[in-house]
Design an enzyme around this catalytic site. Sequence first.
Site, short mmCIF file in Angstrom:
data_model
loop_
_atom_site.label_atom_id
_atom_site.label_comp_id
_atom_site.label_asym_id
_atom_site.label_seq_id
_atom_site.Cartn_x
_atom_site.Cartn_y
_atom_site.Cartn_z
NE ARG A 96 -10.31 4.41 -77.69
CZ ARG A 96 -10.08 4.93 -78.88
NH1 ARG A 96 -10.53 6.14 -79.19
NH2 ARG A 96 -9.44 4.25 -79.80
CB ILE A 109 -14.35 9.55 -69.61
CG1 ILE A 109 -13.49 8.35 -69.17
CG2 ILE A 109 -15.83 9.29 -69.34
CD1 ILE A 109 -13.83 7.02 -69.81
CG HIS A 143 -1.51 10.49 -64.47
ND1 HIS A 143 -1.64 10.32 -65.83
CD2 HIS A 143 -0.50 11.37 -64.30
CE1 HIS A 143 -0.74 11.07 -66.44
NE2 HIS A 143 -0.04 11.72 -65.54
C1 GRF Z 1 -0.20 2.70 -65.28
O1 GRF Z 1 1.09 3.19 -65.06
C2 GRF Z 1 -1.21 3.76 -65.00
O2 GRF Z 1 -0.81 4.69 -64.04
C3 GRF Z 1 -1.35 4.45 -66.32
O3 GRF Z 1 -1.22 3.44 -67.28
C4 GRF Z 1 -0.43 2.38 -66.74
C5 GRF Z 1 -1.20 1.12 -66.94
O4 GRF Z 1 -0.42 -0.01 -66.60
N1 GRF Z 1 -2.60 5.17 -66.41
P1 GRF Z 1 -1.09 -1.45 -66.59
O5 GRF Z 1 -1.74 -1.67 -67.95
O6 GRF Z 1 -2.11 -1.47 -65.49
O7 GRF Z 1 0.02 -2.41 -66.36
#
Ligand code: GRF
Length: 190
Positions: free
Chosen positions: A94, A96, A112
């Site tokens: 979501r 923020i 990311h």
């Molecule tokens: C990760 O790849 C992160 O970069 C992205 O969402 C994914 C989350 O993975 N924002 P996890 O739930 O921590 O395994």
Amino acid sequence: MANKPKIAVFASGNGSNFQAIADAAQIGALNAEVVLAVSDRPQAYVVERAKEMGVETLVFTASQYGSKAMYEEMLKGKLLGLGVEWIVLAGYMRLIGPVLLSAFENRIVNIHPSALPDFPGKDAIGQTLSAGAETAGVTVHFVDAGMDTGKIIAQECFPVNGRSRDEVEAEIHAIEHRLYPATLQQLFSR
Ligand code: GRF
């Protein structure tokens, strides 16, 4: 050792990054205390992980609130009550809003799975591969009101080299689990 900043990790899914951060904090590689795991998905595996680690959980359902401002006010009250200083987003799906952005100005970070500013938003790995990009990457950045647009703190890239999506994803996770705790550690010791 200096004061440990209290952090809350927000996640909507598997929570492998939550796990990496909580593990790093537990062994002292990250000088921080994970005091809360927040999830907007009751079934998310991150909730199990947090319970397993003895971290308090706050699970909410956004649709039960009239607006983003209303559930963020609820979150803000909880976070301030616990003395949380930093919000760490780890797969939180979501945007923020102004309530948390102003309460935690320059104290919200996100990870990311692309080399931002390329491929912001959902399915960044899919976007990277369908664009035929030569490199994939991971970015840790401050959170602002935009979608993955805040100031970049750390970034790591690697060549795609014709690898499959599963292989690229595995490499991204391996980088994330190392880069996120290490970047937070640097940030908190500034
Ligand atoms: C990760 O790849 C992160 O970069 C992205 O969402 C994914 C989350 O993975 N924002 P996890 O739930 O921590 O395994």
